[in-house]
Design a protein around this motif. Structure first.
Motif, short mmCIF file in Angstrom:
data_model
loop_
_atom_site.label_atom_id
_atom_site.label_comp_id
_atom_site.label_asym_id
_atom_site.label_seq_id
_atom_site.Cartn_x
_atom_site.Cartn_y
_atom_site.Cartn_z
N VAL A 103 7.48 6.81 4.45
CA VAL A 103 7.24 6.56 3.10
C VAL A 103 6.32 7.78 2.53
O VAL A 103 6.55 8.24 1.22
CB VAL A 103 6.40 5.23 3.28
N HIS A 104 5.50 8.31 3.58
CA HIS A 104 4.43 9.40 3.08
C HIS A 104 5.42 10.55 2.33
O HIS A 104 5.08 11.22 1.52
CB HIS A 104 3.81 10.04 4.44
N GLU A 105 6.49 11.00 3.04
CA GLU A 105 7.41 12.00 2.81
C GLU A 105 8.00 11.60 1.30
O GLU A 105 8.20 12.51 0.64
CB GLU A 105 8.75 11.91 3.60
N GLU A 106 8.50 10.41 1.35
CA GLU A 106 9.02 10.05 -0.05
C GLU A 106 8.05 9.91 -1.33
O GLU A 106 8.51 9.93 -2.51
CB GLU A 106 9.69 8.67 -0.01
N GLN A 133 -2.61 4.69 3.23
CA GLN A 133 -3.36 4.83 4.40
C GLN A 133 -2.87 4.00 5.65
O GLN A 133 -1.92 3.06 5.41
CB GLN A 133 -4.74 3.94 4.15
N LEU A 134 -3.08 4.61 6.73
CA LEU A 134 -2.71 3.78 7.91
C LEU A 134 -3.65 3.55 8.91
O LEU A 134 -4.47 4.54 9.28
CB LEU A 134 -1.35 4.95 8.70
N ASN A 135 -3.77 2.33 9.20
CA ASN A 135 -4.92 1.93 10.18
C ASN A 135 -4.40 1.37 11.54
O ASN A 135 -4.08 0.02 11.32
CB ASN A 135 -6.06 0.94 9.43
N LEU A 136 -4.54 2.10 12.48
CA LEU A 136 -4.04 1.16 13.68
C LEU A 136 -5.17 1.36 14.77
O LEU A 136 -6.05 2.05 14.68
CB LEU A 136 -2.75 2.08 14.56
N VAL A 150 -2.57 2.14 -1.28
CA VAL A 150 -1.75 1.31 -0.35
C VAL A 150 -1.88 1.50 1.14
O VAL A 150 -1.99 2.54 1.55
CB VAL A 150 -0.11 1.64 -0.57
N ALA A 151 -2.27 0.25 1.87
CA ALA A 151 -2.65 0.27 3.07
C ALA A 151 -1.85 -0.37 4.25
O ALA A 151 -1.42 -1.47 3.87
CB ALA A 151 -4.33 0.20 3.43
#
Lengths: 319, 243
Positions: free
Chosen positions: A167-170, A179-182, A220-221
């Motif tokens: 999604v980041h690429e697009e 954001q990505l929170n793992l 968007v997270a």
């Protein structure tokens, strides 16, 4: 009204008791006097009690039956309603491109300018692609409801990372704050048992949807954490939100809110997501407020986690 | 056009019960330089083949009287190895699996892209040698130390069984039955998964990585699967029929 035998049947014990008492009285075995201590009275009372028990069983069965009929009728009505809503939406979704194609074909007959003809042909092609997409997606949903899942242990951290990267690429730079929170190691996320490709599609659709219904500058997270024996995956955005009138229908195939008519979409993505999550024994829910944003929460059953010692041994052997 | 040019042209037989598809496809292929004949169902196709023959058949699966599946089976039973491209239904994984199992040279999901069909026809024609059975007619294929048992859906490396997921087996099967051919991610998605989501490219890459890991195939010096950057994959090992 037709006489139903089961309504008369409960009176049989009383009737039988009365016949027995009359016969016994007539042949002189008992002397029926309607006193409470009289054997005849006891026989009749037993018959009456049996009648009462039988009637109450019958009445409760009837009540259950009625309830079942009502709920079946309700389910049928719901299904009919859903079906006719779906057909109306399908009709609408297909009618638009069809009308476009009809007009384009009519224009092709009269217009001679080669450039204009090329534009018309491109338009026809676009509409055809739109219709193929709808048909393919609906077919996918139909297949998915019955096909066997190709299950294996899925590493969610990798999967979510993959979706995020895609999604980041697009997404054009600076348009959205993605954001990505793992969870940080050592906690990590437990694996889940599932069809990796389908889960990839589901999470991608959710994230892509969030991007579609947000504006430049919105956040968007994608977040995931373990909770009891489930893994929770949340997609939260600060976008345009969903109205309470639309909320109950967002999972229906081809449903599209009037508010988002100008944003391209087929209205199939969320239906597909819901189906995929449910096929994995999971749950999905959404909370939203107009102009504030939306949170979609997916809960999936986690695979049984090995005890800490086993995990340590595994991680050492993996590394 | 003199007769000689016509004779040199490649003969294609289109078999579809839908007149609209038959006619439009015929005119499209004719404009691409092929000589085209049409048949309305499997029975009609077998009759026409026995009279005039064909260099390649484009065969629809769902048809009345005799469907594409049965037609293909009859052809292969009679050791007729004319190249066949099946037109299958999107999303029907069983139908796709069947297509390769029963000896189709390739298949395309309906609704297909016409350019893709022409590209497939050319590739299949280039790959097949007249009168030779296609790789898809063999139940066991080998490449170096790798053996793929197609009917049992199992793969072995130096006689040791590999634990592939079913999807990986199908992917490996598709690559091995189309050796030395650049296959795009989109094509693999369409052929093996039956869908074309934007995220699909990653699904393909993940499965390729799974296959490579078990085959101990080094992507920088591949013995089996080569990455064609930005395009797709190619099976570079020499594939031989084992049965």
């Amino acid at each position: 009204m037709k006489i139903r035998w089961e309504w008369i049947a409960p009176f049989f014990p009383t009737l039988l008791a009365m016949i027995i008492v009359t016969v016994l009285d007539a042949v002189g075995i008992i002397d029926f006097s309607s006193s409470i201590h009289d054997p005849g009275t006891l026989i009749i009372l037993t018959g009456l009690i049996l009648t009462i028990i039988a009637s109450s069983i019958l009445l409760s069965q009837e009540a259950v039956r009625q309830m079942r009929v009502t709920s079946l009728r309700q389910a049928q009505q719901d299904y009919d309603g859903e079906r006719s809503r779906f057909l109306r939406r399908l009709d609408h979704e297909l009618k638009n491109p069809l009308t476009g194609i009809k007009l384009a074909v009519a224009n092709l007959v009269t217009i001679e300018d080669p450039e204009a003809r090329e534009t018309i042909r491109d338009n026809i092609h676009l509409q055809v692609m739109r219709m193929s997409r709808i048909v393919t997606d609906l077919r996918k949903i139909a297949d998915l409801s019955t096909q066997k899942l190709e299950e294996s242990a899925v590493n969610l951290e990798d999967l979510l990372g993959d979706v995020y990267a895609q999604v980041h690429e697009e997404t054009p730079a600076n348009e959205r704050d993605l954001q990505l929170n793992l969870p940080e190691p050592p906690q990590g996320l437990p694996n889940i048992m599932g069809d990796q490709d389908l889960l990839l599609v589901a999470i991608y659709n959710l994230l892509n949807n969030a991007l579609k219904y947000t504006r430049a500058g919105d956040t968007v997270a994608l977040r995931a954490y373990a909770q009891d024996e489930t893994v929770v995956i949340e997609v939260t955005d600060t976008g345009i939100g969903i109205s309470s009138a639309d909320l109950p229908y967002i999972w229906d195939e081809l449903y599209r809110s009037e508010r988002v008519r100008d944003i391209p979409g087929s209205g199939i993505g969320l239906a597909l997501v819901k189906l995929i999550i449910e096929r994995h024994g999971g749950e999905i829910e959404v909370q939203s407020q107009i102009d504030q944003g939306t949170t979609v929460r997916v809960c999936l059953p986690a695979m049984l986690v090995a005890d800490p010692v086993t995990r340590l041994v595994q991680s050492v052997s993996n590394s | 056009m003199d007769d000689q040019t016509v004779d040199k042209k490649i003969n294609i037989l289109i078999v579809d019960d839908e007149a609209l598809i038959r006619d439009n496809l015929a005119s499209l292929l004719e404009r691409s330089g092929f000589k085209v004949a049409v048949a309305v169902d499997g029975q009609d196709a077998l009759t026409k083949l026995s009279h005039t023959g064909a260099d390649l058949i484009v065969l629809d699966v769902i048809m009345p009287r005799m469907d594409g599946r049965e037609t293909l089976r009859q052809l292969r039973q009679n050791r007729n190895w004319v190249p066949v491209i099946l037109l299958t239904q999107v999303g029907d994984a069983a139908e796709r699996a069947m297509a390769l199992e029963e000896g189709a040279d390739d298949y395309l999901n309906k609704p297909f892209d016409t350019h893709e069909l022409i590209a497939r026809i050319k590739t299949v024609l280039r790959r097949t040698q007249a009168g030779q059975p296609p790789l898809t007619a063999s139940q066991r294929l080998g490449s170096g130390e790798l053996v793929l048992d197609r009917s049992a859906r199992r793969a072995f490396l130096s006689d040791k069984e590999l634990t592939f997921t079913p999807k990986a087996v199908t992917l490996l099967e598709y690559l091995m039955t189309h050796p030395d051919e650049l296959i795009t991610r989109e094509r693999l998605l369409d052929a093996v998964w039956g869908w074309d989501y934007p995220v699909g490219g990653r699904a393909v890459d993940t499965r390729i990585a799974e296959i490579r890991k078990l085959l101990a195939d080094d992507p920088s010096q591949p013995r089996y699967i080569e990455t064609v950057p930005g395009q797709g994959y190619r099976f570079v090992g020499e594939v031989v029929r084992l049965v």
